[in-house]
Design a protein around this motif. Structure first.
Motif, mmCIF file in Angstrom:
data_model
loop_
_atom_site.group_PDB
_atom_site.id
_atom_site.type_symbol
_atom_site.label_atom_id
_atom_site.label_comp_id
_atom_site.label_asym_id
_atom_site.label_seq_id
_atom_site.Cartn_x
_atom_site.Cartn_y
_atom_site.Cartn_z
ATOM 1 N N GLU A 16 0.861 -1.174 0.000
ATOM 2 C CA GLU A 16 0.000 0.000 0.000
ATOM 3 C C GLU A 16 0.905 1.233 0.000
ATOM 4 O O GLU A 16 1.950 1.233 0.620
ATOM 5 C CB GLU A 16 -0.856 -0.009 1.270
ATOM 6 C CG GLU A 16 -1.819 1.140 1.364
ATOM 7 C CD GLU A 16 -2.541 1.149 2.722
ATOM 8 O OE1 GLU A 16 -3.579 1.773 2.795
ATOM 9 O OE2 GLU A 16 -2.031 0.541 3.677
ATOM 10 N N GLY A 17 0.485 2.288 -0.695
ATOM 11 C CA GLY A 17 1.318 3.484 -0.745
ATOM 12 C C GLY A 17 2.464 3.303 -1.729
ATOM 13 O O GLY A 17 3.395 4.093 -1.763
ATOM 14 N N ARG A 18 2.396 2.218 -2.479
ATOM 15 C CA ARG A 18 3.263 1.962 -3.639
ATOM 16 C C ARG A 18 4.683 1.565 -3.290
ATOM 17 O O ARG A 18 5.162 0.559 -3.737
ATOM 18 C CB ARG A 18 3.252 3.152 -4.596
ATOM 19 C CG ARG A 18 1.822 3.456 -4.986
ATOM 20 C CD ARG A 18 1.704 4.455 -6.063
ATOM 21 N NE ARG A 18 0.293 4.723 -6.292
ATOM 22 C CZ ARG A 18 -0.331 5.833 -5.930
ATOM 23 N NH1 ARG A 18 0.317 6.795 -5.326
ATOM 24 N NH2 ARG A 18 -1.608 5.976 -6.186
ATOM 25 N N GLY A 19 5.407 2.369 -2.504
ATOM 26 C CA GLY A 19 6.722 1.936 -2.058
ATOM 27 C C GLY A 19 7.728 1.665 -3.157
ATOM 28 O O GLY A 19 8.560 0.766 -3.029
ATOM 29 N N ILE A 20 7.687 2.420 -4.229
ATOM 30 C CA ILE A 20 8.723 2.256 -5.254
ATOM 31 C C ILE A 20 9.951 3.081 -4.842
ATOM 32 O O ILE A 20 9.895 3.871 -3.909
ATOM 33 C CB ILE A 20 8.217 2.713 -6.635
ATOM 34 C CG1 ILE A 20 7.786 4.182 -6.567
ATOM 35 C CG2 ILE A 20 7.073 1.838 -7.111
ATOM 36 C CD1 ILE A 20 8.015 4.901 -7.847
ATOM 37 N N GLY A 24 0.693 9.086 -10.166
ATOM 38 C CA GLY A 24 0.257 8.125 -9.153
ATOM 39 C C GLY A 24 -0.118 6.783 -9.767
ATOM 40 O O GLY A 24 0.281 5.724 -9.274
ATOM 41 N N GLY A 25 -0.876 6.827 -10.843
ATOM 42 C CA GLY A 25 -1.316 5.592 -11.497
ATOM 43 C C GLY A 25 -0.138 4.809 -12.060
ATOM 44 O O GLY A 25 -0.088 3.582 -11.971
ATOM 45 N N GLU A 26 0.803 5.547 -12.629
ATOM 46 C CA GLU A 26 1.983 4.889 -13.196
ATOM 47 C C GLU A 26 2.835 4.249 -12.099
ATOM 48 O O GLU A 26 3.395 3.164 -12.286
ATOM 49 C CB GLU A 26 2.808 5.901 -13.999
ATOM 50 C CG GLU A 26 2.115 6.351 -15.277
ATOM 51 C CD GLU A 26 2.714 7.635 -15.870
ATOM 52 O OE1 GLU A 26 2.305 8.001 -16.979
ATOM 53 O OE2 GLU A 26 3.565 8.280 -15.219
ATOM 54 N N GLN A 27 2.928 4.931 -10.958
ATOM 55 C CA GLN A 27 3.690 4.350 -9.841
ATOM 56 C C GLN A 27 3.029 3.070 -9.336
ATOM 57 O O GLN A 27 3.691 2.113 -8.957
ATOM 58 C CB GLN A 27 3.809 5.358 -8.693
ATOM 59 C CG GLN A 27 4.740 6.507 -9.038
ATOM 60 C CD GLN A 27 5.075 7.382 -7.843
ATOM 61 O OE1 GLN A 27 5.096 6.941 -6.709
ATOM 62 N NE2 GLN A 27 5.346 8.648 -8.118
ATOM 63 N N GLN A 28 1.703 3.070 -9.353
ATOM 64 C CA GLN A 28 0.964 1.876 -8.963
ATOM 65 C C GLN A 28 1.294 0.716 -9.909
ATOM 66 O O GLN A 28 1.531 -0.413 -9.488
ATOM 67 C CB GLN A 28 -0.525 2.207 -9.018
ATOM 68 C CG GLN A 28 -1.418 1.228 -8.339
ATOM 69 C CD GLN A 28 -1.233 1.253 -6.842
ATOM 70 O OE1 GLN A 28 -0.413 0.518 -6.299
ATOM 71 N NE2 GLN A 28 -1.977 2.110 -6.160
ATOM 72 N N MET A 29 1.317 1.032 -11.206
ATOM 73 C CA MET A 29 1.668 0.006 -12.206
ATOM 74 C C MET A 29 3.087 -0.496 -11.967
ATOM 75 O O MET A 29 3.364 -1.694 -12.060
ATOM 76 C CB MET A 29 1.596 0.595 -13.616
ATOM 77 C CG MET A 29 0.203 0.969 -14.046
ATOM 78 S SD MET A 29 0.289 1.827 -15.637
ATOM 79 C CE MET A 29 -1.383 2.484 -15.711
ATOM 80 N N LEU A 30 3.979 0.441 -11.646
ATOM 81 C CA LEU A 30 5.377 0.066 -11.417
ATOM 82 C C LEU A 30 5.488 -0.857 -10.198
ATOM 83 O O LEU A 30 6.235 -1.843 -10.219
ATOM 84 C CB LEU A 30 6.233 1.331 -11.232
ATOM 85 C CG LEU A 30 7.731 1.100 -10.999
ATOM 86 C CD1 LEU A 30 8.350 0.243 -12.106
ATOM 87 C CD2 LEU A 30 8.472 2.445 -10.900
ATOM 88 N N ALA A 31 4.725 -0.551 -9.152
ATOM 89 C CA ALA A 31 4.772 -1.385 -7.950
ATOM 90 C C ALA A 31 4.278 -2.802 -8.254
ATOM 91 O O ALA A 31 4.862 -3.795 -7.803
ATOM 92 C CB ALA A 31 3.933 -0.757 -6.840
#
Ligand code: ATP
Length: 236
Positions: A84-88, A138-145
Motif C-alpha cells: 500500500e502506498g506503492r513503495g517504489i 500516481g497511477g503509473e507508480q501503482q503500475m510500477l509497484a
C-alpha cells in the motif's frame, strides 16, 4: 492449498490488530480481503509477507510452515507484495525498479522474459523506462509497484489497495490487469477499499472487522449479501 492462515494474531505493542484470523487461498484463485479503515487488512498482508511477526497462530505456504520464516526468504519461496502506498524507489529509473523486483533470482533469460511480460501488461512503463520512478504519475507508480512485484515471479501476489488514488478509468484498467495476471497463472490475494470491483473480480472473499473475519464466501455471494451491501457497497 497454497496459503493457509490458522488462528493468526498480531500485536503492535499493546494494540492487538488481528484476533485469530483463519483463511485459505487455493492455487489459481483471486481472493479479496475487504473491510473498513483499520479493520486489519494491511496487517494481514504484513503477517503473510513476514514484515511483522505474528504473536500466535500458524501460516503455511505451499505445504510448509512459514510462520517464523524471514520476509526475504518468503520472497524466495514465491510470496511477493506490492505494498500500500506503492513503495517504489523514487530515485531509481523505472527499469531499475523492475530489476530490483528480480533481485532474488539468477535465471537471467527468464528474468528478461518476465520484463517483457511486464512491459506487455503496462506499455506505459516501457515508454518511461529510463525515467526516475518518483516522477511518474500516481497511477503509473501503482503500475510500477505491481510490475516490480511480478518480477520476482511470485506464486502468490499480494496486492494492497492497488486501486488507491487512481482515476476511475485507471481503476478499471488495473483490475483488468489483475485478472490477466491471474489468468497467466499467478494466484492473487487482494486488499481493497473498492469492494465492488474486488468482489466482482475475486473468486472468493473475506470480510474483516476489527481484526476478525466476520464473513466469507464467493465474490458473487458477498456482492449480493445484504449486510455487505449496506456496509461496503453503499447500497441500503
Ligand atoms: P486501512 O484501509 O485504513 O489501511 P487496514 O484494514 O489495512 O486499514 P491496518 O492498517 O491493518 O488496517 O490496521 C489495523 C489496526 O492496527 C488499526 O487499528 C491500526 O491503527 C493499527 N496499526 C496499524 N499499524 C500500526 C503500527 N505500526 N503501530 C500501531 N498500530 C498500528
Amino acid at each position: 492449498m497454497l496459503l493457509e492462515l490458522e488462528n493468526v494474531s498480531l500485536l503492535y505493542g499493546r494494540i492487538q490488530a488481528l484476533h485469530g484470523i483463519s483463511l485459505t487461498v487455493d492455487e489459481g484463485e483471486v481472493v479479496a480481503l475487504i473491510g473498513a479503515n483499520g479493520a486489519g487488512k494491511s496487517t494481514t498482508m504484513r503477517a503473510i509477507s513476514g514484515i511483522r511477526p505474528v504473536s500466535a497462530g500458524r501460516i503455511r505456504f505451499a505445504g510448509q510452515d512459514i510462520t517464523k520464516l524471514r520476509a526475504d526468504l518468503r520472497v524466495v519461496r514465491g510470496i511477493s507484495q506490492s505494498p500500500e502506498g506503492r513503495g517504489i524507489f523514487p530515485g531509481m529509473s523505472v527499469q531499475e525498479n523492475l530489476d530490483m523486483g528480480a533481485y532474488t533470482r539468477r535465471d537471467k533469460a527468464a528474468i528478461a522474459g518476465d520484463l517483457e511480460r511486464v512491459f506487455d501488461l503496462f506499455p506505459r512503463l516501457l515508454e518511461r523506462r529510463k525515467q526516475p520512478g518518483g516522477t511518474l504519475s500516481g497511477g503509473e507508480q501503482q503500475m510500477l509497484a505491481v510490475g516490480r512485484a511480478l518480477m520476482s515471479r511470485p506464486k502468490l501476489l499480494l496486492l494492497d489497495e492497488p486501486s488507491m488514488g487512481l482515476a476511475p478509468m485507471l481503476i478499471q484498467q488495473i483490475f483488468s490487469i489483475i485478472t490477466e495476471i491471474n489468468q497467466q497463472g499467478t494466484t492473487v490475494l487482494l486488499v481493497e477499499q473498492n469492494a465492488q470491483q474486488a468482489l466482482s473480480r475475486a473468486h472468493r472473499a473475506y470480510v474483516l472487522e476489527t481484526g476478525r473475519i466476520v464473513k466469507s464466501g464467493t465474490g458473487q455471494e458477498l456482492l449480493h449479501d445484504a449486510s455487505v451491501k449496506e456496509a461496503y457497497l453503499g447500497v441500503a
